[in-house]
Design a protein around this motif. Structure first.
Motif, PDB file in Angstrom:
ATOM      1  N   GLU A 214      35.126   1.228 -33.249  1.00  0.00           N
ATOM      2  CA  GLU A 214      36.169   1.101 -32.237  1.00  0.00           C
ATOM      3  C   GLU A 214      35.579   0.698 -30.892  1.00  0.00           C
ATOM      4  O   GLU A 214      36.177  -0.056 -30.135  1.00  0.00           O
ATOM      5  CB  GLU A 214      36.939   2.415 -32.101  1.00  0.00           C
ATOM      6  N   THR A 215      34.382   1.196 -30.590  1.00  0.00           N
ATOM      7  CA  THR A 215      33.728   0.866 -29.325  1.00  0.00           C
ATOM      8  C   THR A 215      32.228   1.081 -29.470  1.00  0.00           C
ATOM      9  O   THR A 215      31.779   1.866 -30.318  1.00  0.00           O
ATOM     10  CB  THR A 215      34.275   1.732 -28.176  1.00  0.00           C
ATOM     11  N   GLU A 243      28.039  -0.963 -19.431  1.00  0.00           N
ATOM     12  CA  GLU A 243      29.477  -0.738 -19.497  1.00  0.00           C
ATOM     13  C   GLU A 243      30.234  -2.067 -19.477  1.00  0.00           C
ATOM     14  O   GLU A 243      31.245  -2.232 -20.178  1.00  0.00           O
ATOM     15  CB  GLU A 243      29.932   0.156 -18.354  1.00  0.00           C
ATOM     16  N   ARG A 246      30.236  -3.492 -22.894  1.00  0.00           N
ATOM     17  CA  ARG A 246      30.788  -2.640 -23.944  1.00  0.00           C
ATOM     18  C   ARG A 246      31.749  -3.428 -24.838  1.00  0.00           C
ATOM     19  O   ARG A 246      32.568  -4.213 -24.355  1.00  0.00           O
ATOM     20  CB  ARG A 246      31.535  -1.462 -23.329  1.00  0.00           C
ATOM     21  N   GLU A 248      34.969  -3.134 -27.238  1.00  0.00           N
ATOM     22  CA  GLU A 248      36.109  -2.288 -27.556  1.00  0.00           C
ATOM     23  C   GLU A 248      37.097  -3.098 -28.379  1.00  0.00           C
ATOM     24  O   GLU A 248      37.508  -4.190 -27.969  1.00  0.00           O
ATOM     25  CB  GLU A 248      36.794  -1.776 -26.287  1.00  0.00           C
ATOM     26  N   ARG A 249      37.483  -2.561 -29.498  1.00  0.00           N
ATOM     27  CA  ARG A 249      38.422  -3.285 -30.360  1.00  0.00           C
ATOM     28  C   ARG A 249      39.785  -3.436 -29.700  1.00  0.00           C
ATOM     29  O   ARG A 249      40.454  -4.460 -29.849  1.00  0.00           O
ATOM     30  CB  ARG A 249      38.563  -2.565 -31.703  1.00  0.00           C
ATOM     31  N   GLU A 250      40.205  -2.427 -28.950  1.00  0.00           N
ATOM     32  CA  GLU A 250      41.538  -2.450 -28.372  1.00  0.00           C
ATOM     33  C   GLU A 250      41.590  -3.087 -26.984  1.00  0.00           C
ATOM     34  O   GLU A 250      42.670  -3.392 -26.485  1.00  0.00           O
ATOM     35  CB  GLU A 250      42.096  -1.016 -28.298  1.00  0.00           C
ATOM     36  N   ARG A 251      40.433  -3.270 -26.343  1.00  0.00           N
ATOM     37  CA  ARG A 251      40.410  -3.854 -24.993  1.00  0.00           C
ATOM     38  C   ARG A 251      39.329  -4.928 -24.925  1.00  0.00           C
ATOM     39  O   ARG A 251      38.237  -4.693 -24.417  1.00  0.00           O
ATOM     40  CB  ARG A 251      40.151  -2.778 -23.938  1.00  0.00           C
ATOM     41  N   ARG A 253      36.959  -7.898 -23.804  1.00  0.00           N
ATOM     42  CA  ARG A 253      36.464  -8.355 -22.517  1.00  0.00           C
ATOM     43  C   ARG A 253      36.639  -9.871 -22.408  1.00  0.00           C
ATOM     44  O   ARG A 253      36.768 -10.588 -23.393  1.00  0.00           O
ATOM     45  CB  ARG A 253      34.982  -8.002 -22.346  1.00  0.00           C
TER      46      ARG A 253
END
Length: 360
Positions: A214-215, A243, A246, A248-251, A253
């Motif tokens: 997920e992250t 950071e 990073r 993140e599957r849901e956010r 970049r």
């Protein structure tokens, strides 16, 4: 009634099954024992590495000329012609790496130090295969006409060999050039959004994680001792840089396709096609259609590191149905990694879920 696309996909799956069966049939009993593995051994089937390691399967070193040819027929059946050319070029580059590493004479670097493993019975309801070695990892899981072709990794060391102003060798040049063209096309505001960090990570953020988490931060994925220095370098990056990088599957970049103009979206599609078209037709078209159905607006393009050639850089393509990570940071930015993944379909994840629903 089967569509033409389905019929053609079935033909590709059948070619792989026939090639895998012919390869296994040509092996001696002790070779067959190494090359043929249990499909239900999930830990082994989801283990993959783009760095040199001893792994299960039969190496090209342990095959005779005919067996090697049959192994290559399976590899070629799963790739487009230009992708197969990349793979064989990358494998041949192990001889260059031997020279670059001062001519070590062991088998650690060898164009034949690549391992082929077949999971299950070719052509069965569920089966798969893996071809793995330094900078080439192919993972295919099959069920009838359905093919899950991820993770699919192609790297290059050296990424480029030149003579004067002439490029002698650059097997993964389009992976870099297409991304640079997209980055150059962005205006100042979109470019600021796309460049997520001034420093590139020393390797993929997700490295060779068996499943997309997920992250994750750079250096957070468990890695073997051979990568200890790279992991330490990633963990030693400033907190704000880690950071920024990073995953993140849901956010996702970077800059989304929804913020791009028509010309930029065209360049984005061309960059995605570099990875999708590693597959033969019609598998490439099937993967492209899946991306379009999932929605292009949600696809993000992120860049990190230097924007100049032969300087450390990294980019990430992330959409609802796929993930690409690319880096060229090691060996004075002459050591390239690129991988295509589908978080829901790595190692046939979607196929397994269908069978679990059917069985229960």
């Amino acid at each position: 009634m089967a569509t033409i696309t389905t019929q053609n996909a079935t033909a590709v799956a059948n070619r792989m099954a026939d090639a895998a069966a012919a390869f296994l049939d040509a092996l001696e009993p002790e070779q067959h024992e190494k090359a043929s593995l249990d499909f239900d051994d999930l830990d082994e089937r989801t283990s993959w590495a783009y760095f040199p390691r001893m792994t299960k399967g039969l190496s090209l070193l342990d095959m005779d000329a005919r067996q090697q040819k049959l192994a290559h027929q399976l590899i070629a059946a799963a790739l487009s012609l230009h992708a197969y050319a990349k793979v064989t070029t990358v494998m041949a580059c192990e001889s260059l790496v031997t020279l670059m590493e001062e001519g070590r004479l062991d088998q650690f670097r060898d164009p034949r130090r690549y391992f082929l493993a077949v999971f299950g019975q070719p052509g069965a309801e569920r089966w798969g295969w893996r071809f793995e070695g330094h900078h080439v990892v192919l993972n295919f899981t099959l069920s009838g006409e359905v093919v899950s072709p991820t993770p699919l990794f192609i790297g290059a060391q050296p990424a480029e060999v030149t003579h004067g102003h002439t490029t002698v060798l650059r097997p993964c040049g389009e992976e870099e050039d297409a991304a640079r063209e997209l980055l150059r096309s962005l205006d100042a505001d979109r470019r600021r959004q796309a460049i997520i960090c001034e420093a590139a990570p020393p390797d993929f953020v997700l490295m060779n994680a068996p499943q997309v988490p997920e992250t994750a931060l750079p250096g957070e994925i468990d890695a073997p001792p051979i990568l200890a220095n790279i992991v330490a370098e990633a963990r030693g990056m400033p907190v704000e840089q880690r950071e920024a990088l990073r995953f993140e599957r849901e956010r996702p970049r970077g800059v989304p396709a929804s913020a791009m103009d028509a010309a930029q979206r065209k360049l984005l599609l061309e960059l995605i096609a570099v990875y999708v078209q590693r597959l033969p037709e019609p598998l490439a078209s099937i993967e492209g259609e899946k991306i379009e159905r999932a929605g292009m607006d949600g696809v993000h393009f992120a860049w990190a590191g230097d924007t100049g050639r032969r300087r450390p850089h990294y980019y990430r393509l992330q959409g609802p149905s796929f993930l690409v990570e690319y880096d060229n940071t090691q060996n004075d930015a002459n050591h390239l990694h690129s991988v295509w993944r589908d978080p829901s379909r790595d190692f046939g994840g979607d196929l397994l879920r269908k069978h679990l629903r059917r069985d229960h």
